[in-house]
Design an enzyme around this catalytic site. Structure first.
Site, mmCIF file in Angstrom:
data_model
loop_
_atom_site.group_PDB
_atom_site.id
_atom_site.type_symbol
_atom_site.label_atom_id
_atom_site.label_comp_id
_atom_site.label_asym_id
_atom_site.label_seq_id
_atom_site.Cartn_x
_atom_site.Cartn_y
_atom_site.Cartn_z
ATOM 1 N N SER A 117 0.860 -1.113 -0.003
ATOM 2 C CA SER A 117 0.084 0.046 0.097
ATOM 3 C C SER A 117 0.720 1.353 -0.097
ATOM 4 C CB SER A 117 -0.849 -0.013 1.071
ATOM 5 O OG SER A 117 -2.125 0.696 1.006
ATOM 6 N N ASP A 247 -9.795 -5.800 -4.146
ATOM 7 C CA ASP A 247 -9.084 -4.668 -3.379
ATOM 8 C C ASP A 247 -9.482 -3.270 -3.809
ATOM 9 O OD1 ASP A 247 -6.703 -3.514 -2.669
ATOM 10 O OD2 ASP A 247 -5.252 -4.853 -3.453
ATOM 11 N N HIS A 274 -7.518 -6.283 0.157
ATOM 12 C CA HIS A 274 -6.105 -5.505 0.143
ATOM 13 C C HIS A 274 -5.136 -6.167 0.962
ATOM 14 C CE1 HIS A 274 -4.437 -1.798 -0.130
ATOM 15 N NE2 HIS A 274 -4.062 -1.520 1.075
#
Length: 296
Positions: A117, A247, A274
């Site tokens: 991320s 996601d 995610h």
């Protein structure tokens, strides 16, 4: 986490910056001193979370890959600096911290990075700004190459939830309990689909989403208008890009990495959102291990 036969070491290292000395917390799985393979440095998300939710990656240590986790300064167990102005927090600050960690452990000439991320975004900046010669391979996991794409996706996905969830998330920490409950409903679908929700992930999320959390980094302008898409052509490291079917980093968010990084590889985990290292843990570790160990 990693098997009990893998050694674990944790502590703090000094990070000198602009005349001050901060402390970066680290946790290492495996034997770094007597390593036979390049170590893996793991960059956590946020900005403003902690390394804890990424601990499944310690599974890779069973392959004799030392794994180095750390909490970025401003977060969790590292130095907190709530008195600093928002403009103190810059991408170069965190790149300097990363370089300091690499030099402290004397691995700057041969290492691997997994960035998740925000950690993947930071890793991409490390490549295009610093062109580190010792970085052998890079994994960008569940990360957007631009904030605009991430925001668009988040809004699209949130619009499918009931109005009370949308309203609570929009109002944020003005009502911490309501916000947290709404965030968990969203994350149950698009953050981590594992039941029960991993306690390590909950801990990390509370670092900047809790009622008493230090949001210094999270609310800084560090990512205002951020994009790396127009600079990806300068990538000079073998790169694996990954996302999940559910996601926030949907395919259209992820695609610019693959389209613009020379000779990159892109994999989507069909049963994940995610955090595929929780949702499809064994497969994720297999994919990452094979990529990191393959000949460049």
């Amino acid at each position: 986490m990693a098997t009990s036969t893998v050694s674990v070491k944790e502590g703090h290292i000094d990070f000198p910056y602009q005349g001050e000395i901060h402390q970066t917390y680290y946790k290492i799985f495996g034997d770094l001193e007597n390593r036979m393979r390049a170590p893996v440095v793991v960059l956590h998300g946020g900005p403003g979370l902690s390394h804890d939710y990424l601990l499944p990656l310690s599974d890779l240590a069973k392959h004799s890959l030392p794994i180095i986790f750390y909490d970025q300064v401003g977060n969790a167990r590292s130095t907190h600096l709530p008195e600093k102005p928002p403009t103190f927090w810059t991408i170069d600050f965190f790149l300097d911290e990363l370089e300091n960690l690499l030099k402290h452990f004397e691995i700057q000439d041969n290492y691997l990075i997994v960035g998740h991320s925000w950690g993947g975004m930071l890793a991409s900046e490390f490549v295009v700004r610093r062109h580190p010669p010792g970085l052998r391979k890079l994994v960008i996991s569940n990360a957007p190459p631009s904030v605009a794409l991430w925001s668009r996706s988040f809004k699209e996905l949130l619009a499918k939830f009931p109005p009370d969830v949308q309203d609570a998330i929009a109002k944020g920490l003005a009502d911490p309990e309501r916000y947290w409950n709404a965030l968990m409903k969203f994350y149950d679908v698009h953050g981590c689909r594992v039941k029960p929700f991993p306690k390590e992930l909950k801990f990390s999320l509370l670092q900047n989403n809790g009622p008493n959390s230090d949001r210094s980094v999270a609310i800084s302008p560090i990512l205002d208008g951020w994009t790396v898409i127009d600079r990806l052509h300068s990538f000079d490291v073998s790169t694996l890009v990954m996302n999940g079917h559910y996601d926030i980093a949907q395919d259209y968010v992820t695609r610019p990495w693959s389209d613009n990084i020379p000779n990159s590889k892109w994999i989507t985990f069909e049963n994940s959102s995610h955090t595929p290292f929780w949702e499809e843990r064994e497969k994720y570790m297999q994919v990452v291990h094979e990529f990191l160990e393959a000949e460049a």
